[in-house]
Design a protein around this motif. Structure first.
Motif, PDB file in Angstrom:
ATOM      1  N   ALA A 189       0.798  -1.233   0.000  1.00  0.00           N
ATOM      2  CA  ALA A 189       0.000   0.000   0.000  1.00  0.00           C
ATOM      3  C   ALA A 189       0.832   1.285   0.000  1.00  0.00           C
ATOM      4  O   ALA A 189       0.551   2.189  -0.804  1.00  0.00           O
ATOM      5  CB  ALA A 189      -0.968  -0.016   1.181  1.00  0.00           C
ATOM      6  N   PRO A 190       1.864   1.426   0.856  1.00  0.00           N
ATOM      7  CA  PRO A 190       2.620   2.680   0.834  1.00  0.00           C
ATOM      8  C   PRO A 190       3.331   2.938  -0.489  1.00  0.00           C
ATOM      9  O   PRO A 190       3.577   4.085  -0.850  1.00  0.00           O
ATOM     10  CB  PRO A 190       3.643   2.504   1.973  1.00  0.00           C
ATOM     11  N   LEU A 191       3.649   1.861  -1.219  1.00  0.00           N
ATOM     12  CA  LEU A 191       4.360   2.033  -2.482  1.00  0.00           C
ATOM     13  C   LEU A 191       3.495   2.681  -3.554  1.00  0.00           C
ATOM     14  O   LEU A 191       4.018   3.244  -4.510  1.00  0.00           O
ATOM     15  CB  LEU A 191       4.879   0.685  -2.987  1.00  0.00           C
ATOM     16  N   VAL A 192       2.168   2.586  -3.404  1.00  0.00           N
ATOM     17  CA  VAL A 192       1.287   3.208  -4.389  1.00  0.00           C
ATOM     18  C   VAL A 192       1.567   4.706  -4.463  1.00  0.00           C
ATOM     19  O   VAL A 192       1.727   5.282  -5.545  1.00  0.00           O
ATOM     20  CB  VAL A 192      -0.196   2.951  -4.041  1.00  0.00           C
ATOM     21  N   GLY A 193       1.650   5.352  -3.296  1.00  0.00           N
ATOM     22  CA  GLY A 193       1.951   6.782  -3.254  1.00  0.00           C
ATOM     23  C   GLY A 193       3.356   7.091  -3.732  1.00  0.00           C
ATOM     24  O   GLY A 193       3.587   8.078  -4.441  1.00  0.00           O
ATOM     25  N   VAL A 194       4.301   6.224  -3.363  1.00  0.00           N
ATOM     26  CA  VAL A 194       5.694   6.428  -3.770  1.00  0.00           C
ATOM     27  C   VAL A 194       5.827   6.334  -5.288  1.00  0.00           C
ATOM     28  O   VAL A 194       6.442   7.190  -5.935  1.00  0.00           O
ATOM     29  CB  VAL A 194       6.614   5.396  -3.092  1.00  0.00           C
ATOM     30  N   PHE A 195       5.226   5.295  -5.881  1.00  0.00           N
ATOM     31  CA  PHE A 195       5.301   5.133  -7.331  1.00  0.00           C
ATOM     32  C   PHE A 195       4.588   6.269  -8.057  1.00  0.00           C
ATOM     33  O   PHE A 195       5.014   6.690  -9.133  1.00  0.00           O
ATOM     34  CB  PHE A 195       4.692   3.802  -7.745  1.00  0.00           C
ATOM     35  N   ALA A 196       3.497   6.738  -7.476  1.00  0.00           N
ATOM     36  CA  ALA A 196       2.778   7.863  -8.085  1.00  0.00           C
ATOM     37  C   ALA A 196       3.681   9.096  -8.164  1.00  0.00           C
ATOM     38  O   ALA A 196       3.718   9.798  -9.182  1.00  0.00           O
ATOM     39  CB  ALA A 196       1.513   8.178  -7.296  1.00  0.00           C
ATOM     40  N   LYS A 197       4.415   9.348  -7.085  1.00  0.00           N
ATOM     41  CA  LYS A 197       5.318  10.496  -7.066  1.00  0.00           C
ATOM     42  C   LYS A 197       6.457  10.320  -8.060  1.00  0.00           C
ATOM     43  O   LYS A 197       6.786  11.237  -8.834  1.00  0.00           O
ATOM     44  CB  LYS A 197       5.893  10.691  -5.656  1.00  0.00           C
ATOM     45  N   LEU A 198       7.062   9.139  -8.072  1.00  0.00           N
ATOM     46  CA  LEU A 198       8.177   8.898  -8.990  1.00  0.00           C
ATOM     47  C   LEU A 198       7.715   8.950 -10.435  1.00  0.00           C
ATOM     48  O   LEU A 198       8.434   9.435 -11.315  1.00  0.00           O
ATOM     49  CB  LEU A 198       8.819   7.550  -8.672  1.00  0.00           C
ATOM     50  N   ASN A 199       6.519   8.443 -10.695  1.00  0.00           N
ATOM     51  CA  ASN A 199       5.990   8.498 -12.056  1.00  0.00           C
ATOM     52  C   ASN A 199       5.712   9.936 -12.479  1.00  0.00           C
ATOM     53  O   ASN A 199       5.928  10.312 -13.628  1.00  0.00           O
ATOM     54  CB  ASN A 199       4.715   7.666 -12.157  1.00  0.00           C
TER      55      ASN A 199
END
Length: 216
Positions: A189-199
């Motif tokens: 779940a926390p990676l969803v926000g992280v990947f959104a930012k990196l993308n």
């Protein structure tokens, strides 16, 4: 925000203090106390059992706080100063490790890359597909007939983040090794926000190689 939430200032200040203390511990800048260890490969290490839950949540915190400090043109004061760029770089290094830049050359995000865990500790992943075997498979049958098999899981749970490595970056891809191969929603779940930012940054061509995360 201080005006809007001033009645909760004491509580919010406590959250802020805890968050900053934890971030400082990620950089080993808490004056030698409560600092977080790292594996030889550079990943944050809290405990043997499902360590990835701590890595993914810490990465999310680092990404969010990096933006927060940057918006205020501030740096974090630990026992030493930490810049927003340092927070971001540490977060990205953790993501790189998760996706395969590690001593095992393995992605711990199932289904991503060419090498990832194939014997995840997951009942739905390890039991034959219903369209191939429509017979009844209960808890007992699932354990007796499928759990101890050496073959890779018949089903791939794409996007599942497993528990990961040990303190020396070692990983044993075995279904019975649930400390390392079990996946949990609170890992991913926390990676969803992280990947959104990196993308988002990838779209701005600041990190061009991360566009592939969006399709994943």
């Amino acid at each position: 925000m201080e005006d809007k939430h001033k009645e909760h200032k004491y509580t919010l200040d406590q959250y802020l203090s805890k968050a900053e203390h934890y971030i400082c511990s990620c950089f080993n800048k808490n004056n030698g106390t409560n600092n977080i260890d790292r594996t030889p490969g550079g990943l944050l290490f809290i405990r043997q059992w499902n360590n990835m839950q701590y890595v993914s949540s810490a990465t999310f915190l680092l990404i969010v706080y990096s933006d927060f400090l940057k918006s205020l043109n501030q740096k974090l004061n630990c026992h030493g100063v930490v810049s927003p760029e340092e927070l971001f770089n540490l977060a990205k290094a953790q993501v790189d490790y998760i996706l395969g830049s590690n001593p095992m050359n393995m992605s711990y995000l199932v289904g991503y890359g060419t090498k990832y865990p194939t014997r995840m500790h997951h009942r739905g992943a390890s039991i034959v597909l219903y369209r191939e075997n429509k017979g009844f498979i209960g808890c007992t049958q699932g354990y007796d007939n499928w759990y101890s098999r050496e073959e890779p899981n018949p089903n791939v749970v794409v996007r599942a983040l497993v528990g990961g490595f040990d303190c020396q970056d070692n990983f044993s891809d075995q279904r019975g090794n649930y400390m390392q191969t079990e996946a949990c929603t609170y890992n991913t779940a926390p990676l969803v926000g992280v990947f959104a930012k990196l993308n988002q940054l990838g779209d701005k061509q600041e990190i061009p190689n991360l566009n592939l995360i969006a399709s994943f």
